[in-house]
Design an enzyme around this catalytic site. Structure first.
Site: not given
Length: 290
Positions: A48, A53, A82, A114, A177, A255
């Protein structure tokens, strides 16, 4: 079936992994390559990103090298990007093409509006509704042209989603989302999405940052200790156990590995205890956007 490999059938019939890898705030060519390398090794098959970004090009470069390493083809991945709020309106189809070029792929699996508002437009202005309507029509065109297989929305409230569903465009969003965690979950929104066959996908699954991060919440910690899992795993499992998709982000390999290792069950009473947490929104608040 393991959550690692579980998929949701979208309105189009396409299958979308329930767990994807989020890339918000992850930038830099080497860092992007490292995290995607670890993510693919761990079993993530959905990525994603978003125009805002600022990492689409680095993701494209990384995947060019990493797909052969894992004997994967483009069709083995589900890639989402997005629309920037600055591109709301008739420019949306061009924005899809720009993301495809940046990501060095021939198509996108999913492209989302978005934000229900537009850059430079006051939240209370009716212009927002007109521009997101134009965006949707432009994305339908992108879908018809094969640039994107599925189109959807992000940060849409019940009001925004109902407005879109009541339009005469004839194409439902495949995904919505939104911020979704034990401190922020709207049952009416979930009910509407289930009713319409729309996949609800969570972001900010761990809540806010610093002291507002839900991994520090006593209820979360107690359940984690009981199950021998990390607080982050509890928060992520809380969502997928409700068939809500997640896109956890991480920069550390351990993680990244842990975030997709969710094959355990949270007891019903613990699920309820998590859901009953005081409501608190940590990310953007779309409720005031006209």
């Amino acid at each position: 079936m393991s959550y690692k490999t579980r998929k949701f059938q979208l309105i189009s019939g396409d299958l979308m992994p329930l767990i994807g890898f989020g890339t918000f705030q992850i930038r830099g060519q080497q860092l992007i390559k490292d995290v995607l390398n670890w993510a693919l090794a761990a079993g993530y098959r959905a990525i994603d990103t978003a125009a805002v970004y600022g990492n689409e090009s680095d993701i494209g470069l990384a995947l060019k090298d990493l797909l052969p390493k894992y004997n994967l083809q483009r069709e083995d991945l589900f890639i989402t990007s997005k629309l920037s709020p600055s591109d709301q309106g008739d420019k949306a189809c061009d924005a899809v093409a720009a993301s495809i070029k940046n990501l060095q792929c021939d198509y996108l699996d999913l492209y989302l509006i978005h934000w229900p508002g537009a850059s430079g437009v006051p939240t209370e202005s009716e212009v927002n509704a007109k521009l997101r309507s134009a965006s949707w029509q432009s994305l339908i065109k992108a879908k018809d042209e094969g640039l994107v297989r599925n189109i959807g929305v992000s940060n849409y409230t019940v009001r925004h989603l109902t407005e879109l569903l009541n339009s005469s465009y004839g194409v439902k969003p495949a995904v919505n989302q939104v911020e979704w965690h034990p401190g922020c979950h709207q049952d009416d929104l979930k009910q509407l999405c289930v009713q319409e066959g729309i996949l609800l996908q969570a972001y900010s699954s761990l809540g806010g940052t610093g002291n507002k991060n839900l991994i520090r919440d006593p209820t979360v910690i107690n359940i984690a200790l009981k199950l021998g899992k990390s607080p982050a795993q509890i928060l992520l499992c809380w969502a997928v156990q409700q068939n809500i998709a997640i896109i956890p982000k991480a920069r550390a390999k351990e993680r990244i590995d842990a975030n997709i290792d969710l094959d355990f069950v949270i007891a019903e009473e613990d699920m309820t205890a998590l859901s009953n947490r005081k409501h608190e929104r940590f990310a953007w608040d779309p409720t005031k956007v006209h």
